[in-house]
Design a protein around this motif. Structure first.
Motif, PDB file in Angstrom:
ATOM      1  N   PRO A  30       0.816  -1.229   0.000  1.00  0.00           N
ATOM      2  CA  PRO A  30       0.000   0.000   0.000  1.00  0.00           C
ATOM      3  C   PRO A  30       0.844   1.272   0.000  1.00  0.00           C
ATOM      4  O   PRO A  30       0.485   2.270  -0.629  1.00  0.00           O
ATOM      5  CB  PRO A  30      -0.827  -0.120   1.286  1.00  0.00           C
ATOM      6  CG  PRO A  30      -0.910  -1.581   1.543  1.00  0.00           C
ATOM      7  CD  PRO A  30       0.417  -2.134   1.096  1.00  0.00           C
ATOM      8  N   ALA A  31       2.021   1.212   0.683  1.00  0.00           N
ATOM      9  CA  ALA A  31       2.870   2.412   0.745  1.00  0.00           C
ATOM     10  C   ALA A  31       3.405   2.768  -0.641  1.00  0.00           C
ATOM     11  O   ALA A  31       3.405   3.943  -1.039  1.00  0.00           O
ATOM     12  CB  ALA A  31       4.024   2.175   1.717  1.00  0.00           C
ATOM     13  N   SER A  33       2.095   1.806  -3.568  1.00  0.00           N
ATOM     14  CA  SER A  33       0.960   2.175  -4.423  1.00  0.00           C
ATOM     15  C   SER A  33       0.565   3.625  -4.179  1.00  0.00           C
ATOM     16  O   SER A  33       0.259   4.372  -5.122  1.00  0.00           O
ATOM     17  CB  SER A  33      -0.230   1.248  -4.134  1.00  0.00           C
ATOM     18  OG  SER A  33       0.084  -0.086  -4.469  1.00  0.00           O
ATOM     19  N   ARG A  34       0.591   4.050  -2.905  1.00  0.00           N
ATOM     20  CA  ARG A  34       0.240   5.428  -2.581  1.00  0.00           C
ATOM     21  C   ARG A  34       1.264   6.405  -3.158  1.00  0.00           C
ATOM     22  O   ARG A  34       0.909   7.468  -3.689  1.00  0.00           O
ATOM     23  CB  ARG A  34       0.140   5.584  -1.054  1.00  0.00           C
ATOM     24  CG  ARG A  34      -0.365   6.957  -0.612  1.00  0.00           C
ATOM     25  CD  ARG A  34      -0.667   7.007   0.880  1.00  0.00           C
ATOM     26  NE  ARG A  34       0.497   6.665   1.694  1.00  0.00           N
ATOM     27  CZ  ARG A  34       0.627   5.512   2.351  1.00  0.00           C
ATOM     28  NH1 ARG A  34      -0.319   4.575   2.258  1.00  0.00           N
ATOM     29  NH2 ARG A  34       1.698   5.293   3.091  1.00  0.00           N
ATOM     30  N   GLN A  35       2.566   6.059  -3.091  1.00  0.00           N
ATOM     31  CA  GLN A  35       3.614   6.927  -3.634  1.00  0.00           C
ATOM     32  C   GLN A  35       3.469   7.081  -5.150  1.00  0.00           C
ATOM     33  O   GLN A  35       3.642   8.178  -5.691  1.00  0.00           O
ATOM     34  CB  GLN A  35       4.997   6.349  -3.303  1.00  0.00           C
ATOM     35  CG  GLN A  35       5.344   6.342  -1.825  1.00  0.00           C
ATOM     36  CD  GLN A  35       5.693   7.727  -1.296  1.00  0.00           C
ATOM     37  OE1 GLN A  35       5.822   8.689  -2.056  1.00  0.00           O
ATOM     38  NE2 GLN A  35       5.809   7.835   0.020  1.00  0.00           N
ATOM     39  N   ALA A  37       0.651   6.709  -6.870  1.00  0.00           N
ATOM     40  CA  ALA A  37      -0.569   7.480  -7.118  1.00  0.00           C
ATOM     41  C   ALA A  37      -0.293   8.971  -6.926  1.00  0.00           C
ATOM     42  O   ALA A  37      -0.752   9.810  -7.722  1.00  0.00           O
ATOM     43  CB  ALA A  37      -1.687   7.012  -6.184  1.00  0.00           C
ATOM     44  N   ASP A  38       0.489   9.313  -5.892  1.00  0.00           N
ATOM     45  CA  ASP A  38       0.836  10.721  -5.666  1.00  0.00           C
ATOM     46  C   ASP A  38       1.713  11.264  -6.797  1.00  0.00           C
ATOM     47  O   ASP A  38       1.583  12.427  -7.196  1.00  0.00           O
ATOM     48  CB  ASP A  38       1.579  10.866  -4.340  1.00  0.00           C
ATOM     49  CG  ASP A  38       0.674  10.651  -3.133  1.00  0.00           C
ATOM     50  OD1 ASP A  38      -0.565  10.700  -3.309  1.00  0.00           O
ATOM     51  OD2 ASP A  38       1.210  10.419  -2.028  1.00  0.00           O
TER      52      ASP A  38
END
Length: 290
Positions: A30-31, A33-35, A37-38
């Motif tokens: 998740p970490a 994937s979030r990076q 996406a940002d």
């Protein structure tokens, strides 16, 4: 864009999915994937094609992958070079033939002392044969030699400037009254010849068929001792101009006609890697030549 996020992006491409990339980077899926996406939000574009089993890049993703690789490579190189420039030290050994064009080596050394004062540069005067032997044995980093020279096993740089062949003779000799020396002038004259095969061959070609009329009474390796023989009246020395300073001596240099001009080269081995100090020397020399 942060460099670490670019590293995450390239890791996903290399590992072919986010899960494997997360394991390699010791991060949670998740970490990462979030990076990503940002990053897409920051760039205003989509980097990966959604809904596919295998990671596929969009055209913008392919462009970023190429640019990110170059950015990270340049960053690593820049950091390494800055660190090396602060700490470069060591010793450089250069084998040098006798020639006035060596002043460019002196200019390079002056530049290096300003950049890396902890580097020691050693010059060893010798002929081209010794230069070749000691480069092959790893004792010399570079060789300063004169043409003609067989460069097949070496990297090399042509250096600026030329010098000419002539004779070194006493000021009271008959030849000293001439402005130039022809083959006929040397007929039956006692000559002291260079020992180096390439130089000897060059002079033999200039002498041509008349060589059998000459009295070759000796050969020399380095010119200083031969100059003493010439000043003692033993014979005339066939040599290069600009090596012996004749102003404070009983000698005079007279050029050959037709003239023979030569230039110098710097050589180093093709097969061996250069030390950081030697690499710096080479880069500074190339800057002077450009």
């Amino acid at each position: 864009m942060e460099l670490r996020v670019l590293k995450y992006f390239l890791a996903i491409i290399q590992e072919h999915n986010i899960s494997n990339a997360a394991k390699k980077l010791h991060l949670s899926q998740p970490a990462i994937s979030r990076q990503i996406a940002d990053l897409e939000k920051e760039l205003g574009t989509t980097l990966f094609k959604r809904g596919t089993k295998v990671i596929e890049l969009t055209p913008d993703g392919e462009y970023l992958a190429n640019q990110a690789t170059q950015i990270l490579t340049l960053t690593s190189k820049t950091v390494a070079n800055l660190g090396n420039n602060r700490e470069i030290k060591g010793s450089i050994m250069i084998g040098c033939s006798e020639a006035p064009m060596i002043t460019i080596i002196a200019d390079t050394i002056n530049n290096i002392k300003k950049i890396a004062p902890n580097i020691t540069i050693n010059l060893h005067s010798c002929d081209a044969n010794e230069v070749q032997t000691k480069i092959q044995n790893g004792l010399f980093d570079f060789g300063f030699v004169l043409e003609p020279f067989n460069k097949i096993n070496y990297n090399f740089l042509n250096l600026p400037g030329t010098t000419r062949w002539g004779i070194l003779t006493r000021k009271d000799s008959a030849l000293a009254q001439k402005s130039q020396i022809t083959v006929a002038d040397l007929d039956l004259q006692p000559l002291i010849m260079p020992q180096r095969p390439d130089s000897r061959s060059l002079l033999n070609n200039w002498l041509g068929e008349s060589e059998h009329n000459f009295q070759v009474i000796g050969n020399y390796n380095l010119l200083n001792n031969a100059a003493i023989l010439a000043e003692s009246g033993v014979g005339h020395v066939l040599c290069l101009d600009g090596i012996i300073n004749t102003t404070q001596s009983n000698l005079v240099f007279i050029p050959l006609a037709p003239k023979i001009l030569i230039h110098s080269i710097l050589i180093w081995p093709k097969t061996a890697s250069l030390s950081p100090a030697a690499e710096l020397f080479l880069s500074q020399l190339k800057q002077i030549l450009t």
